[in-house]
Every structure is written in structure tokens, then in C-alpha cells.
Design an enzyme around this catalytic site. Structure first.
Site, PDB file in Angstrom:
ATOM      1  N   HIS A 233      -3.583  -6.653   6.351  1.00  0.00           N
ATOM      2  CA  HIS A 233      -4.158  -6.955   5.172  1.00  0.00           C
ATOM      3  C   HIS A 233      -3.774  -5.825   4.175  1.00  0.00           C
ATOM      4  CE1 HIS A 233      -8.071  -7.964   3.497  1.00  0.00           C
ATOM      5  NE2 HIS A 233      -7.950  -5.663   3.153  1.00  0.00           N
ATOM      6  N   GLU A 234      -3.420  -4.846   4.844  1.00  0.00           N
ATOM      7  CA  GLU A 234      -3.771  -3.472   3.501  1.00  0.00           C
ATOM      8  C   GLU A 234      -1.999  -3.992   3.358  1.00  0.00           C
ATOM      9  OE1 GLU A 234      -5.542  -1.681   2.226  1.00  0.00           O
ATOM     10  OE2 GLU A 234      -7.075  -2.347   4.382  1.00  0.00           O
TER      11      GLU A 234
ATOM     12  N   HIS B   1      -1.820  -6.213   0.027  1.00  0.00           N
ATOM     13  CA  HIS B   1      -2.451  -5.528  -1.174  1.00  0.00           C
ATOM     14  C   HIS B   1      -1.132  -4.202  -1.704  1.00  0.00           C
ATOM     15  CE1 HIS B   1      -6.719  -5.805  -1.015  1.00  0.00           C
ATOM     16  NE2 HIS B   1      -6.650  -5.423   0.470  1.00  0.00           N
TER      17      HIS B   1
END
Length: 152
Positions: free
Chosen positions: A67-68, A71
Site C-alpha cells: 500500500h505504501e 503511494h
């Protein structure tokens, strides 16, 4: 798991799922409470919550890392990296990353309960916050309050 291991894991996940290298730092931040991790826009570093690793294990941690990294890679590429952006949601689906992490099972804080009783009419008050008995009186008869018990 220490700092070098988490750095290596993030680099491996980046190459495996995104086919792009992770060139910045990944660290555990023990101050994170309500989130699994965060991507820092200015430094491009990733901070992860160590408690998620302790409670849920490496599988959940890899999901948070993916998820990170979504980003990270979108921000580096100059595309939409925010949760609401279409690019971000499409990349999440592509790499099978969770949009939100699991809720943390936190030990319930001991909730203190204070009990007071009116000396005149014996009406009992149950409060979560302590009352200054010199300042406050019974709402029914204006009698003085006395503390009965404090339970935690």
C-alpha cells in the site's frame, strides 16, 4: 525484525510487485498508533507500525508495504498518489494491496468510573470524569456530594 530486515523486505516487495527499485529508507516508527504505515512526501521514506507486525505477522506487513509503495511509486512518477485518485486505486488492485489495513486490536484502557452520592437525597451519580465536590452539588436538591467509590 530489525531496521535492515525491513529495508530489505521493502526493496524485495518493490521489485517483485512493482518491478521498480525502492531507493529510500523504510523504518519502523513506534509512535504510530492508528495506522499501519505512512509514506512521507518530502523525504520519500516509508514508516511502518511495528505493532502490526507483532499482532498480525509478516503477511499483513507485506500488505501494508505494498500500500505504501503504491503511494511511493505514483508520487515519484508524478501521478495521482492520494487515496481518492484513480491511478492509486488501479495500482492497488493490480498489486493486490489492501486499501485499508486491519483495525488494531488494542488493549482496552482501564476506564475509571467514579461514583458519587448526594448526602441529602442519596441520589447516586456515575461519572467517567472526576468531579470537584467542593464546587458541584446535587442537581436535584442542591445537597453536597460525597465520593462513594472509584472503580477501574
Amino acid at each position: 525484525m530489525d531496521e535492515q530486515e525491513i529495508q530489505r523486505l521493502v526493496e524485495e516487495v518493490s521489485l517483485q510487485y512493482f518491478e521498480m527499485p525502492f531507493l529510500h529508507k523504510a523504518v519502523f516508527n513506534n509512535r504510530l498508533r492508528t495506522t499501519g504505515g505512512r509514506y512521507l512526501l518530502k523525504s520519500h521514506n516509508i514508516e511502518l507500525n511495528y505493532r502490526y507486525y507483532e499482532v498480525y505477522g509478516e503477511e499483513e506487513l507485506v500488505g501494508i508495504i505494498k500500500h505504501e509503495l503504491c503511494h511511493y511509486h505514483l508520487h515519484i512518477a508524478g501521478r495521482g498518489y492520494k487515496h481518492r485518485d484513480r491511478d492509486f486505486r488501479e495500482l492497488l488492485k493490480k498489486v493486490d494491496a489492501p486499501r485499508f489495513c486491519k483495525r488494531m486490536i488494542n488493549e482496552e484502557k482501564e476506564k475509571k468510573i467514579y461514583k458519587y452520592e448526594c448526602m441529602e437525597c442519596s441520589l447516586q451519580y456515575v461519572r467517567r470524569r472526576q468531579i470537584n465536590t467542593k464546587r458541584y452539588v446535587c442537581g436535584k436538591c442542591k445537597g453536597k456530594l460525597k465520593p462513594i467509590s472509584k472503580t477501574s
